[in-house]
Enzyme design. Sequence first.
Site, PDB file in Angstrom:
ATOM      1  N   TYR A 246      -3.260  -3.963  11.006  1.00 35.67           N
ATOM      2  CA  TYR A 246      -3.407  -3.950   9.554  1.00 35.67           C
ATOM      3  C   TYR A 246      -4.788  -4.517   9.260  1.00 35.67           C
ATOM      4  O   TYR A 246      -4.982  -5.724   9.179  1.00 35.67           O
ATOM      5  CB  TYR A 246      -2.290  -4.764   8.904  1.00 35.67           C
ATOM      6  CG  TYR A 246      -2.391  -4.866   7.392  1.00 35.67           C
ATOM      7  CD1 TYR A 246      -2.848  -3.799   6.630  1.00 35.67           C
ATOM      8  CD2 TYR A 246      -2.018  -6.030   6.726  1.00 35.67           C
ATOM      9  CE1 TYR A 246      -2.944  -3.889   5.256  1.00 35.67           C
ATOM     10  CE2 TYR A 246      -2.100  -6.130   5.345  1.00 35.67           C
ATOM     11  CZ  TYR A 246      -2.563  -5.065   4.619  1.00 35.67           C
ATOM     12  OH  TYR A 246      -2.661  -5.152   3.247  1.00 35.67           O
TER      13      TYR A 246
ATOM     14  N   ASP B 114      -4.471   5.701   6.818  1.00 32.58           N
ATOM     15  CA  ASP B 114      -3.548   5.348   7.909  1.00 32.58           C
ATOM     16  C   ASP B 114      -3.771   6.343   9.049  1.00 32.58           C
ATOM     17  O   ASP B 114      -3.851   7.554   8.817  1.00 32.58           O
ATOM     18  CB  ASP B 114      -2.104   5.416   7.425  1.00 32.58           C
ATOM     19  CG  ASP B 114      -1.862   4.476   6.247  1.00 32.58           C
ATOM     20  OD1 ASP B 114      -1.459   3.327   6.495  1.00 32.58           O
ATOM     21  OD2 ASP B 114      -2.103   4.892   5.094  1.00 32.58           O
TER      22      ASP B 114
ATOM     23  N   ASP C 266       4.560  -2.577   2.724  1.00 32.39           N
ATOM     24  CA  ASP C 266       4.290  -3.403   1.540  1.00 32.39           C
ATOM     25  C   ASP C 266       5.493  -4.274   1.179  1.00 32.39           C
ATOM     26  O   ASP C 266       6.066  -4.154   0.092  1.00 32.39           O
ATOM     27  CB  ASP C 266       3.872  -2.532   0.353  1.00 32.39           C
ATOM     28  CG  ASP C 266       3.430  -3.355  -0.855  1.00 32.39           C
ATOM     29  OD1 ASP C 266       2.960  -4.486  -0.644  1.00 32.39           O
ATOM     30  OD2 ASP C 266       3.566  -2.874  -1.999  1.00 32.39           O
TER      31      ASP C 266
ATOM     32  N   GLU D 239       1.964  -4.864   6.898  1.00 27.23           N
ATOM     33  CA  GLU D 239       2.145  -5.576   5.628  1.00 27.23           C
ATOM     34  C   GLU D 239       3.609  -5.949   5.419  1.00 27.23           C
ATOM     35  O   GLU D 239       4.203  -5.683   4.376  1.00 27.23           O
ATOM     36  CB  GLU D 239       1.594  -4.773   4.446  1.00 27.23           C
ATOM     37  CG  GLU D 239       1.186  -5.688   3.310  1.00 27.23           C
ATOM     38  CD  GLU D 239       0.432  -4.992   2.182  1.00 27.23           C
ATOM     39  OE1 GLU D 239       0.119  -5.700   1.211  1.00 27.23           O
ATOM     40  OE2 GLU D 239       0.151  -3.787   2.268  1.00 27.23           O
TER      41      GLU D 239
ATOM     42  N   ASP E 280       2.077   4.350  -3.037  1.00 23.43           N
ATOM     43  CA  ASP E 280       1.553   3.465  -1.997  1.00 23.43           C
ATOM     44  C   ASP E 280       1.460   4.273  -0.697  1.00 23.43           C
ATOM     45  O   ASP E 280       1.159   5.457  -0.726  1.00 23.43           O
ATOM     46  CB  ASP E 280       2.409   2.206  -1.856  1.00 23.43           C
ATOM     47  CG  ASP E 280       1.644   1.046  -1.218  1.00 23.43           C
ATOM     48  OD1 ASP E 280       0.528   0.753  -1.661  1.00 23.43           O
ATOM     49  OD2 ASP E 280       2.168   0.436  -0.266  1.00 23.43           O
ATOM     50  N   HIS E 281       1.743   3.670   0.428  1.00 23.00           N
ATOM     51  CA  HIS E 281       1.580   4.364   1.712  1.00 23.00           C
ATOM     52  C   HIS E 281       2.780   5.249   2.035  1.00 23.00           C
ATOM     53  O   HIS E 281       3.923   4.911   1.705  1.00 23.00           O
ATOM     54  CB  HIS E 281       1.433   3.347   2.852  1.00 23.00           C
ATOM     55  CG  HIS E 281       0.192   2.529   2.772  1.00 23.00           C
ATOM     56  ND1 HIS E 281      -0.961   2.834   3.466  1.00 23.00           N
ATOM     57  CD2 HIS E 281      -0.090   1.403   2.078  1.00 23.00           C
ATOM     58  CE1 HIS E 281      -1.889   1.934   3.209  1.00 23.00           C
ATOM     59  NE2 HIS E 281      -1.386   1.053   2.360  1.00 23.00           N
TER      60      HIS E 281
END
Length: 276
Positions: free
Chosen positions: A129, A241, A10, A45, A266-267
Amino acid sequence: MTKLISWNIDSINAALTSTSARALLSQEVLKKLGTYNADIIAIQETKLPAEGPSAKHLELLKNYFPGYKVEWLSSVPPAKKGYAGTMILYKEGIKAERSVPKLGAPDTMDDEGRLLTLEFDNFYFVNVYTPNSGDGLKRLADRQKWDALYADYLASLDSKKAVIACGDFNVAHKEIDLANPASNHFSAGFTDEEREDFTKLLEKGFTDSFRHIHGDVKSVYSWWGQRIKTSKINNSGWRIDYFLVSDRIKDKIQKSEMIDSGPRQDHTPILLEIDL
């Protein structure tokens, strides 16, 4: 043993150069990833400009990951600037051939830097992605076309040699892959259409490495929304993911798991160890 990491970062610029509280958390994750000594690291990202990482970006990356080559792909016109984007770092001394497939996807999806492939001696490594279906599912129909084209692409690679495909697939495949399935049935990433497309992808000869190792374990996620401050504390997450591998090498998987990213929402990064 081949060790691989995937992470939706991100914004690589924010992670590397900002001093915000979130960036400092990202930098702690980068430090942690550096300790894994992975053979390949896939990043999604990146949000870099069309010309890619700056000399400063590359120097900062080298501090975390010394001794790696860097391949990158950015969003280019007519797609939005500083949008999507992918990157792969791999150890110097490993030979790889880069390719940037064009799927023939709708809208500007092929220009958003979403798909980067490296061919190694005995496998293809694909970093993806996947497009998000968006608010109000406005991009769902286009996303479905992407999913079908991407599945065909992986199958075409698999006909030549084994495939390891990773990244942010923007779909929670089954109800056990998110904390609140009932209230998200019509949300982007958990529609019937997206889930069915992921099933169709696996049916083309691919294995979800996490489920192969862990079975139907629940409450293990890779993403927690940033808009709700307590989402990670409450483990109100999604598993979106993945590391997918060709069915014929699934029994070579030794480990497939999430890497703890601490309080950063987030991830979180994911790890695959496979005996190739």
